[in-house]
Design a protein around this motif. Structure first.
Motif, short mmCIF file in Angstrom:
data_model
loop_
_atom_site.label_atom_id
_atom_site.label_comp_id
_atom_site.label_asym_id
_atom_site.label_seq_id
_atom_site.Cartn_x
_atom_site.Cartn_y
_atom_site.Cartn_z
N ASP A 1 0.89 -1.05 0.02
CA ASP A 1 -0.19 -0.09 0.07
C ASP A 1 0.78 1.39 0.01
O ASP A 1 0.55 2.39 -0.59
CB ASP A 1 -0.93 0.17 1.11
CG ASP A 1 -2.08 -1.05 1.13
OD1 ASP A 1 -2.31 -1.50 -0.01
OD2 ASP A 1 -2.46 -1.36 2.39
N TYR A 2 2.05 1.10 0.75
CA TYR A 2 2.82 2.40 0.78
C TYR A 2 3.36 2.36 -0.56
O TYR A 2 3.62 3.70 -1.02
CB TYR A 2 4.09 1.96 2.18
CG TYR A 2 5.11 3.12 1.92
CD1 TYR A 2 4.77 4.47 2.42
CD2 TYR A 2 6.32 2.80 1.66
CE1 TYR A 2 5.67 5.51 2.59
CE2 TYR A 2 7.33 3.78 1.55
CZ TYR A 2 7.03 4.97 2.19
OH TYR A 2 7.89 6.07 2.16
N GLN A 3 3.96 1.45 -1.27
CA GLN A 3 4.50 1.55 -2.47
C GLN A 3 3.55 2.33 -3.59
O GLN A 3 3.82 2.90 -4.48
CB GLN A 3 5.33 0.28 -2.98
CG GLN A 3 6.33 -0.07 -2.41
CD GLN A 3 7.67 0.91 -2.14
OE1 GLN A 3 7.79 1.52 -3.19
NE2 GLN A 3 8.24 0.99 -1.01
N GLU A 4 2.38 1.70 -3.31
CA GLU A 4 1.16 2.17 -4.32
C GLU A 4 1.02 3.55 -3.95
O GLU A 4 0.84 4.28 -4.94
CB GLU A 4 0.11 1.34 -4.15
CG GLU A 4 -1.18 1.48 -5.01
CD GLU A 4 -2.37 0.66 -4.95
OE1 GLU A 4 -3.33 1.04 -4.71
OE2 GLU A 4 -1.94 -0.64 -4.98
N ALA A 5 1.08 4.06 -2.87
CA ALA A 5 0.65 5.43 -2.42
C ALA A 5 1.68 6.19 -3.13
O ALA A 5 1.58 7.37 -3.77
CB ALA A 5 0.71 5.84 -1.09
N ILE A 6 3.15 6.00 -3.17
CA ILE A 6 4.25 6.65 -3.59
C ILE A 6 4.10 6.76 -4.98
O ILE A 6 4.16 7.87 -5.62
CB ILE A 6 5.38 5.86 -3.14
CG1 ILE A 6 5.77 6.29 -2.05
CG2 ILE A 6 6.68 6.51 -4.18
CD1 ILE A 6 7.13 5.46 -1.50
N GLU A 7 3.77 5.58 -5.83
CA GLU A 7 3.37 5.74 -7.32
C GLU A 7 2.25 6.37 -7.72
O GLU A 7 2.29 7.40 -8.44
CB GLU A 7 3.26 4.08 -7.77
CG GLU A 7 4.39 3.34 -7.71
CD GLU A 7 5.67 4.06 -8.45
OE1 GLU A 7 5.47 4.40 -9.80
OE2 GLU A 7 6.63 3.93 -7.95
N ASP A 8 1.29 6.48 -6.81
CA ASP A 8 -0.08 7.44 -7.20
C ASP A 8 0.43 8.89 -6.95
O ASP A 8 -0.04 9.82 -7.81
CB ASP A 8 -1.15 7.08 -6.29
CG ASP A 8 -1.77 5.67 -6.45
OD1 ASP A 8 -1.43 5.03 -7.49
OD2 ASP A 8 -2.55 5.26 -5.49
N VAL A 9 1.27 9.17 -5.88
CA VAL A 9 1.67 10.51 -5.76
C VAL A 9 2.50 10.94 -6.79
O VAL A 9 2.44 12.18 -7.47
CB VAL A 9 2.34 10.71 -4.30
CG1 VAL A 9 3.13 12.07 -4.35
CG2 VAL A 9 1.26 10.44 -3.16
N LYS A 10 3.52 10.10 -7.37
CA LYS A 10 4.32 10.54 -8.34
C LYS A 10 3.49 10.66 -9.60
O LYS A 10 3.88 11.66 -10.29
CB LYS A 10 5.37 9.39 -8.77
CG LYS A 10 6.36 9.40 -7.79
CD LYS A 10 7.53 8.03 -8.05
CE LYS A 10 8.46 7.81 -7.13
NZ LYS A 10 9.18 6.84 -7.52
N ASP A 11 2.55 9.91 -9.88
CA ASP A 11 1.83 10.03 -11.12
C ASP A 11 0.94 11.22 -11.23
O ASP A 11 0.97 12.03 -12.02
CB ASP A 11 0.76 8.88 -11.35
CG ASP A 11 1.52 7.59 -11.80
OD1 ASP A 11 2.73 7.62 -12.03
OD2 ASP A 11 0.91 6.44 -11.47
N GLU A 12 0.58 11.63 -9.93
CA GLU A 12 -0.31 12.75 -9.88
C GLU A 12 0.57 13.93 -9.90
O GLU A 12 0.22 15.16 -10.93
CB GLU A 12 -1.21 13.04 -8.67
CG GLU A 12 -1.85 14.14 -8.29
CD GLU A 12 -3.03 14.34 -9.44
OE1 GLU A 12 -3.49 15.68 -9.72
OE2 GLU A 12 -3.58 13.05 -10.06
N CYS A 13 1.73 14.06 -9.46
CA CYS A 13 2.49 15.23 -9.26
C CYS A 13 3.41 15.60 -10.33
O CYS A 13 3.90 16.58 -10.36
CB CYS A 13 3.14 15.33 -8.04
SG CYS A 13 2.15 15.24 -6.41
#
Length: 159
Positions: A82-94
């Motif tokens: 979940d943590y790695q997915e959150a990092i990827e989601d943040v990267k994709d958005e930002c």
């Protein structure tokens, strides 16, 4: 049992700009690594932050580093995947606003759930600031601030 009920009533109470998250014992084993703290150092850090306030982190003028609050919840950080997915989601958005240089997403401590982003230029950080300041994620309104670069670069991961 009475003490447990009193503790549950603390769920959602604000403490130093963050809300306390109280979970049932069925999730204890999953979350205990997040809750485990070095009491003396955490109390000392909380005192430092309350003495100097958030202005110690914030910058009045635009910088290359942004702080995003209220984008993630503690549940997003518990499990490694979940943590790695959150990092990827943040990267994709930002990365929509410009290439990211570094990101820091603390899992524990007083900055847990906060997202520190470093862009390559102030222009990109300004684009991100403007694009993210009115965003809502999972029903939460994101807050965005510029951060003094000297306060966060020590613990950022290269993207």
């Amino acid at each position: 049992m009475e003490d447990a009920n009193k503790v549950i009533q603390l769920n959602g109470v604000s403490l130093l700009g963050s809300k306390l998250r109280i979970m049932s014992t069925s999730r204890y084993n999953q979350t205990c690594r997040l809750a485990r703290m070095d009491t003396n150092s955490d109390i000392s850090a909380m005192k430092r932050n309350s003495d100097f306030g958030e202005t110690r982190l914030s910058s009045e003028s635009p910088t290359t580093v942004l702080l995003l609050d209220n984008m993630l919840s503690y549940e997003d950080l518990v499990e490694d995947h979940d943590y790695q997915e959150a990092i990827e989601d943040v990267k994709d958005e930002c990365k929509k606003y410009g290439p990211l240089k570094r990101i820091n997403l603390p899992r524990t401590g007083i900055h847990a759930t906060r997202i520190f982003l470093e862009y390559h230029s102030i222009r990109d950080a300004t684009n991100a600031f403007e694009g993210l300041k009115n965003k809502t994620f999972d029903g939460r309104s994101v807050t965005v601030r510029y951060i003094d670069e000297d306060n966060v670069l020590y613990n950022m991961l290269d993207v």
